[in-house]
Design an enzyme around this catalytic site. Sequence first.
Site, short mmCIF file in Angstrom:
data_model
loop_
_atom_site.label_atom_id
_atom_site.label_comp_id
_atom_site.label_asym_id
_atom_site.label_seq_id
_atom_site.Cartn_x
_atom_site.Cartn_y
_atom_site.Cartn_z
N ASN A 150 -19.46 0.85 78.93
CA ASN A 150 -20.61 0.81 79.85
C ASN A 150 -21.05 -0.64 80.11
O ASN A 150 -22.14 -0.88 80.62
CB ASN A 150 -21.77 1.65 79.30
CG ASN A 150 -22.20 1.16 77.92
OD1 ASN A 150 -21.74 0.13 77.45
ND2 ASN A 150 -23.09 1.90 77.29
N GLU A 157 -27.06 -2.54 75.14
CA GLU A 157 -26.75 -1.42 76.03
C GLU A 157 -27.39 -1.64 77.41
O GLU A 157 -28.35 -2.42 77.53
CB GLU A 157 -27.31 -0.13 75.42
CG GLU A 157 -26.69 0.24 74.08
CD GLU A 157 -25.32 0.92 74.21
OE1 GLU A 157 -24.52 0.50 75.09
OE2 GLU A 157 -25.05 1.84 73.44
#
Length: 255
Positions: A150, A157
Amino acid sequence: METVSIWKRKEMKGMVICRAKDYKELSRKAANIISAQVIMKPDCVLGLATGSSPVGTYEQLIEWYKKGDLDFSKVSSINLDEYKGLDPENDQSYRYFMNTNFFNHVNIDKANTSVPNGLEPDADKACKDYDAIIEKSGGVDLQLLGLGHNGHIGFNEPCDIFPCGTHCVDLTPSTIEANKRFFESEADVPRQAYTMGIGSIMKAKKIVVVVSGEDKAEILKKVVCGPITPEVPASVLQLHPDVTIVADEAALSKM
Ligand code: GLP
């Protein structure tokens, strides 16, 4: 070495993409860059990463160390991240990973190697302590990075800001899914981790990113050619003055 410079704006230096035919060649090229750093500055600070991508790089460095070509005795290291709640002896902890995949096989002084303290339950304290270690090191000379599916780097993140310092993160379902292969079951994957912030990563003088496999091709394209956005954390690397992406043909297949 085949390289392509991507010039973003006039005032920026290029991001260099170093193309390797496969994982073995990629690992050798990345290890070459790290060896040059260690040879030119024997007391350098290396920022180190875990995950499968850098394993071949560590293996190559170990091989050259064993041949007598490298000396890590004055090197210190700072790792990117650690699962919250895992003991260093736990074979899924990143401290354990670093010891078994690299530190145990070279002459680095383990007292000079740092990994966030996963056993510290107080997240504020764990993060402040780690920032103090980074500060005290005098700065990372070369930061090695892998790339999450991702676009995460370390455990930064996708979110709506680029976090600056060390912080505690809730791992996304896709990261838990990707990392469950190392654990007995998905339920065993820790849900949180301590990670160096994007700000600290960006302060490294030089950054080397190792990216392998077709499953990383889509995200690598976004990182290099897409907009700079915290939704793709690694896209911030477009702003760093000295980044080398060492990728194999499969990872570069969409560029
Ligand atoms: C983990 C690590 C990252 C690493 C990423 C990709 O989430 N925290 O530092 O870059 O996995 O791992 P791999 O190289 O196994 O694809």
